[in-house]
Design an enzyme around this catalytic site. Sequence first.
Site, PDB file in Angstrom:
ATOM      1  N   HIS A  19       0.817  -1.215   0.000  1.00  0.00           N
ATOM      2  CA  HIS A  19       0.000   0.000   0.000  1.00  0.00           C
ATOM      3  C   HIS A  19       0.854   1.269   0.000  1.00  0.00           C
ATOM      4  O   HIS A  19       0.355   2.347  -0.288  1.00  0.00           O
ATOM      5  CB  HIS A  19      -0.907  -0.015   1.230  1.00  0.00           C
ATOM      6  CG  HIS A  19      -2.338   0.335   0.972  1.00  0.00           C
ATOM      7  ND1 HIS A  19      -2.920   0.396  -0.272  1.00  0.00           N
ATOM      8  CD2 HIS A  19      -3.332   0.646   1.854  1.00  0.00           C
ATOM      9  CE1 HIS A  19      -4.194   0.722  -0.152  1.00  0.00           C
ATOM     10  NE2 HIS A  19      -4.466   0.888   1.121  1.00  0.00           N
ATOM     11  N   ASN A  66      -6.845   6.108   4.051  1.00  0.00           N
ATOM     12  CA  ASN A  66      -8.264   6.404   3.844  1.00  0.00           C
ATOM     13  C   ASN A  66      -8.625   7.871   4.052  1.00  0.00           C
ATOM     14  O   ASN A  66      -9.743   8.275   3.745  1.00  0.00           O
ATOM     15  CB  ASN A  66      -9.125   5.530   4.757  1.00  0.00           C
ATOM     16  CG  ASN A  66      -8.979   4.060   4.432  1.00  0.00           C
ATOM     17  OD1 ASN A  66      -8.292   3.669   3.486  1.00  0.00           O
ATOM     18  ND2 ASN A  66      -9.619   3.225   5.222  1.00  0.00           N
ATOM     19  N   ASP A  91      -0.906   2.551  -5.342  1.00  0.00           N
ATOM     20  CA  ASP A  91      -0.939   1.125  -5.661  1.00  0.00           C
ATOM     21  C   ASP A  91      -2.249   0.749  -6.342  1.00  0.00           C
ATOM     22  O   ASP A  91      -3.273   1.383  -6.116  1.00  0.00           O
ATOM     23  CB  ASP A  91      -0.772   0.297  -4.380  1.00  0.00           C
ATOM     24  CG  ASP A  91      -1.857   0.588  -3.355  1.00  0.00           C
ATOM     25  OD1 ASP A  91      -1.897   1.715  -2.830  1.00  0.00           O
ATOM     26  OD2 ASP A  91      -2.692  -0.301  -3.093  1.00  0.00           O
ATOM     27  N   ASN A 112      -9.344   3.432  -1.483  1.00  0.00           N
ATOM     28  CA  ASN A 112      -9.879   4.356  -0.480  1.00  0.00           C
ATOM     29  C   ASN A 112      -9.119   5.677  -0.385  1.00  0.00           C
ATOM     30  O   ASN A 112      -9.708   6.713  -0.092  1.00  0.00           O
ATOM     31  CB  ASN A 112      -9.951   3.677   0.883  1.00  0.00           C
ATOM     32  CG  ASN A 112     -11.046   2.636   0.925  1.00  0.00           C
ATOM     33  OD1 ASN A 112     -12.072   2.770   0.269  1.00  0.00           O
ATOM     34  ND2 ASN A 112     -10.827   1.579   1.683  1.00  0.00           N
TER      35      ASN A 112
END
Length: 186
Positions: A19, A66, A91, A112
């Site tokens: 991530h 997020n 990513d 997100n």
Amino acid sequence: MKLFVGLGNPGKEYEQTRHNIGFFVIDELAKRWNVSLKTAKFRGLFGTASVFGEKVALCKPLTYMNLSGECVCPLIDFYDIAVDDVIIIYDDLDLPPGKIRLRLKGGSGGHNGVKSIIHHLGTEQFKRIRIGIGRPTNGQPVADYVLSRFTEEEKPAVMEAVLRAADACEQAVTTPFIQVMNDFNE
């Protein structure tokens, strides 16, 4: 000013995870351009430089993935950066490890961090560089997968993709993004 934002999560436990590949690219650009990333009031690491005669800024949001828009949007507003001069690097589960894909605009694709940026900016009209991390193949939940580290077999292709994404960013400083897309999309 061009703003390059790499998405990821802060903290040692996330440093080398899938991530955080957007952070990898920003780190590479900071090294190439000799940019010191300092904590800013926008809840992110931020630094500026002159590259090829153009003012550029690098950012690594420290809001957790997020909530990325909570860092990016105030930064854009404060420095009066046109959305057209923003490139988000992140990513992508739908690309195999090591592939990169550049786009002029688009939806979140379920990401997100990108959802947060779209929500806070109020538009999908920003450039992006997506770097493939692949999908889990062993039934592992996606949330666990994106927070896992790359395998030894994946690392060479992933690091090559990080370098290619950084090359694309460098070209985007002075070249229209549509041309950069033509040169780098695989």
